[in-house]
Design an enzyme around this catalytic site. Structure first.
Site, mmCIF file in Angstrom:
data_model
loop_
_atom_site.group_PDB
_atom_site.id
_atom_site.type_symbol
_atom_site.label_atom_id
_atom_site.label_comp_id
_atom_site.label_asym_id
_atom_site.label_seq_id
_atom_site.Cartn_x
_atom_site.Cartn_y
_atom_site.Cartn_z
ATOM 1 N N LYS A 1 -10.634 -3.543 -4.082
ATOM 2 C CA LYS A 1 -10.810 -2.612 -4.990
ATOM 3 C C LYS A 1 -10.449 -1.682 -5.686
ATOM 4 O O LYS A 1 -9.815 0.297 -6.386
ATOM 5 C CB LYS A 1 -12.106 -1.883 -4.126
ATOM 6 C CG LYS A 1 -11.020 -1.438 -2.716
ATOM 7 C CD LYS A 1 -12.241 -1.777 -1.516
ATOM 8 C CE LYS A 1 -11.489 -1.621 -0.417
ATOM 9 N NZ LYS A 1 -12.873 -2.314 0.342
ATOM 10 N N LYS B 1 1.152 -0.939 -0.445
ATOM 11 C CA LYS B 1 0.261 0.374 -0.101
ATOM 12 C C LYS B 1 1.315 1.314 0.015
ATOM 13 O O LYS B 1 0.318 2.184 -0.440
ATOM 14 C CB LYS B 1 -0.910 -0.149 1.436
ATOM 15 C CG LYS B 1 -2.195 -0.975 0.812
ATOM 16 C CD LYS B 1 -2.886 -0.088 2.041
ATOM 17 C CE LYS B 1 -4.616 -1.111 1.744
ATOM 18 N NZ LYS B 1 -5.607 -0.924 3.218
ATOM 19 N N LYS C 1 -5.073 -11.224 -6.368
ATOM 20 C CA LYS C 1 -5.928 -10.609 -6.039
ATOM 21 C C LYS C 1 -7.285 -9.717 -6.609
ATOM 22 O O LYS C 1 -6.957 -8.741 -6.636
ATOM 23 C CB LYS C 1 -6.014 -11.163 -4.267
ATOM 24 C CG LYS C 1 -5.560 -9.309 -3.572
ATOM 25 C CD LYS C 1 -5.777 -9.347 -1.694
ATOM 26 C CE LYS C 1 -6.060 -8.077 -1.804
ATOM 27 N NZ LYS C 1 -5.791 -7.696 -0.444
HETATM 28 P P1 TYM Z 1 -10.686 -5.615 4.117
HETATM 29 O O1 TYM Z 1 -11.771 -4.385 4.247
HETATM 30 O O2 TYM Z 1 -9.844 -5.114 3.250
HETATM 31 O O3 TYM Z 1 -11.664 -6.259 3.065
HETATM 32 C C1 TYM Z 1 -12.642 -7.077 4.142
HETATM 33 C C2 TYM Z 1 -12.548 -8.898 4.202
HETATM 34 O O4 TYM Z 1 -12.531 -9.520 3.145
HETATM 35 C C3 TYM Z 1 -11.481 -10.310 2.787
HETATM 36 N N1 TYM Z 1 -11.286 -9.896 1.130
HETATM 37 C C4 TYM Z 1 -10.666 -11.265 0.437
HETATM 38 N N2 TYM Z 1 -10.913 -12.442 0.594
HETATM 39 C C5 TYM Z 1 -10.929 -13.085 0.028
HETATM 40 N N3 TYM Z 1 -10.596 -12.628 -1.331
HETATM 41 C C6 TYM Z 1 -10.291 -11.295 -1.879
HETATM 42 N N4 TYM Z 1 -9.699 -11.056 -2.792
HETATM 43 C C7 TYM Z 1 -10.463 -10.938 -0.415
HETATM 44 N N5 TYM Z 1 -10.250 -9.424 -0.799
HETATM 45 C C8 TYM Z 1 -10.646 -8.744 0.267
HETATM 46 C C9 TYM Z 1 -10.809 -10.129 3.923
HETATM 47 O O5 TYM Z 1 -9.645 -10.650 3.839
HETATM 48 C C10 TYM Z 1 -11.294 -9.168 4.498
HETATM 49 O O6 TYM Z 1 -11.985 -10.627 5.382
HETATM 50 N N6 TYM Z 1 -7.418 -4.730 8.007
HETATM 51 C C11 TYM Z 1 -9.349 -6.118 7.612
HETATM 52 C C12 TYM Z 1 -10.231 -4.752 7.891
HETATM 53 C C13 TYM Z 1 -10.356 -5.027 9.793
HETATM 54 C C14 TYM Z 1 -10.011 -6.107 10.643
HETATM 55 C C15 TYM Z 1 -9.944 -5.465 11.768
HETATM 56 C C16 TYM Z 1 -11.050 -7.685 9.719
HETATM 57 C C17 TYM Z 1 -10.213 -4.222 10.773
HETATM 58 N N7 TYM Z 1 -9.490 -4.926 11.886
HETATM 59 C C18 TYM Z 1 -10.390 -7.277 13.071
HETATM 60 C C19 TYM Z 1 -10.536 -8.707 11.201
HETATM 61 C C20 TYM Z 1 -10.632 -8.417 12.490
HETATM 62 C C21 TYM Z 1 -9.249 -5.351 5.837
HETATM 63 O O7 TYM Z 1 -8.594 -4.393 5.643
HETATM 64 O O8 TYM Z 1 -10.046 -5.463 5.493
#
Ligand code: TYM
Length: 333
Positions: A198, A111, A195
């Site tokens: 967005k 990032k 992967k």
């Molecule tokens: P974020 O918002 O990027 O993504 C949300 C969830 O979607 C999953 N994900 C995917 N799973 C499969 N294939 C993909 N291509 C894909 N892209 C995204 C992510 O693994 C996630 O589960 N840091 C985290 C948010 C967060 C969080 C937490 C999660 C903040 N605090 C505490 C768990 C516990 C994030 O940016 O997810």
């Protein structure tokens, strides 16, 4: 006691990866577990956000969860910024976590890009805030997609380090990541080695939850594939990342393993498989985007959910933070 915590960054355009990697599992888990689901707006501002639209993105993500079947009465659904415990615990954990742990995070490197000097300090310490999210509830299980695995290892290190540094064995449980099923790693529709995300500039690389049926069908039709028929065994997907991804997507949508999908489609070419996948995807996703639009037409209802969720979340996290303050040695007056 077991407790589930998970979060998602507020973004209007949740994609199929978010849905199949996380949300679909949240919907399943709510039946048997105590779940806390958080729209992580504090994480969102680690990169610039337009203050005029951040709140509506937060409401939109909650609309997506409701549309996918999350029950806000059964679960706690809230916005991270409305519960003070997250930032407070993040600071304390920042003081026990090590620079080297954060420096190893591949997501930061991705990032921040080439010019890491110009990335925000918040982006660097992002995974510590994530640890605080989870530990503020003493959560034991965290359902996420595969890309969050390294962050959860850091969370486990944070919990263990706090427990040791303050001689408080078992104060924080060491949370278990739950990275499950064929949807745990959904790849770009244009490149099976990247992967789905967005930030990919190509709209054709991902399916968004707000896409209508025609758009979904078009994106699947244009998805990269290869010229061979599908194999009848999972081993035959080796070296065929696009085929593996499309089979995985089918499986995740149909609640089948990749082996079961291949038992049905092995020997068929993409000329046959893609239309079947498009039909399934439209059948599963179009009603969600429709419901999502309905929820978004009544944002007052979403705010009621968020307020109630914030109160219930604070009721769990505040007493835990009180224990943390005592453990650290802060004066209590
Ligand atoms: P974020 O918002 O990027 O993504 C949300 C969830 O979607 C999953 N994900 C995917 N799973 C499969 N294939 C993909 N291509 C894909 N892209 C995204 C992510 O693994 C996630 O589960 N840091 C985290 C948010 C967060 C969080 C937490 C999660 C903040 N605090 C505490 C768990 C516990 C994030 O940016 O997810």
């Amino acid at each position: 006691p077991e407790r589930v915590f998970s979060g998602m960054q507020p973004s209007g355009d949740l994609h199929l990866g978010n849905y199949l990697g996380a949300l679909i599992n949240w919907v399943k888990m709510q039946e048997d577990w105590e779940c806390v689901f958080c729209a992580v707006d504090l994480h969102a501002i680690t990169v610039p956000q337009d203050p005029k639209i951040l709140a509506s993105k937060t409401r939109e993500i909650v609309a997506a969860w409701l549309a996918a079947g999350i029950d806000p009465k059964k679960n706690i659904v809230f916005a991270q910024s409305s519960v003070r415990a997250h930032t407070e615990l993040a600071w304390i954990l920042n003081c026990t976590a090590r620079m080297g742990w954060a420096e190893r995070m591949t997501q930061f490197k991705d990032k921040a890009g080439k010019d890491a000097e110009r990335a925000s300090v918040g982006l660097f310490t992002y995974p510590v805030l994530m640890a605080a999210d989870i530990l503020a509830y003493k959560a034991t299980h965290v359902p996420v997609g595969d890309d969050q695995k390294q962050h959860l290892e850091l969370t486990r290190d944070c919990a263990d380090r706090f427990n040791r540094d303050f001689n408080a064995p078992n104060f924080f449980p060491i949370p278990e990541p739950l990275i499950q099923g064929p949807g745990a790693r959904i790849m770009s529709l244009k490149d099976g080695t990247k992967k789905m995300s967005k930030s990919d500039p190509s709209e054709l690389s991902r399916i968004n939850l707000v896409d209508d049926g025609d758009t979904i069908a078009k994106k699947i039709k244009k998805a990269k594939s290869d010229a061979n028929a599908l194999p009848s065994e999972v081993e035959g997907l080796e070296g065929r990342p696009e085929a593996r991804n499309l089979v995985g997507i089918y499986g995740a949508l149909a609640d089948m393993t990749s082996a079961q999908v291949l038992a049905e489609f092995g020997g068929e070419g993409f000329g046959k498989f893609k239309p079947a996948l498009a039909e399934l995807a439209v059948e599963k996703l179009a009603p969600i985007s429709e419901r999502m639009r309905n929820y978004m037409s009544d944002t007052a209802q979403i705010d009621v959910i968020l307020k109630d969720g914030a109160e219930r979340a604070s009721a769990i996290a505040d007493p835990i933070l009180k224990q943390v303050r005592e453990t650290v040695g802060f004066v209590s007056v």
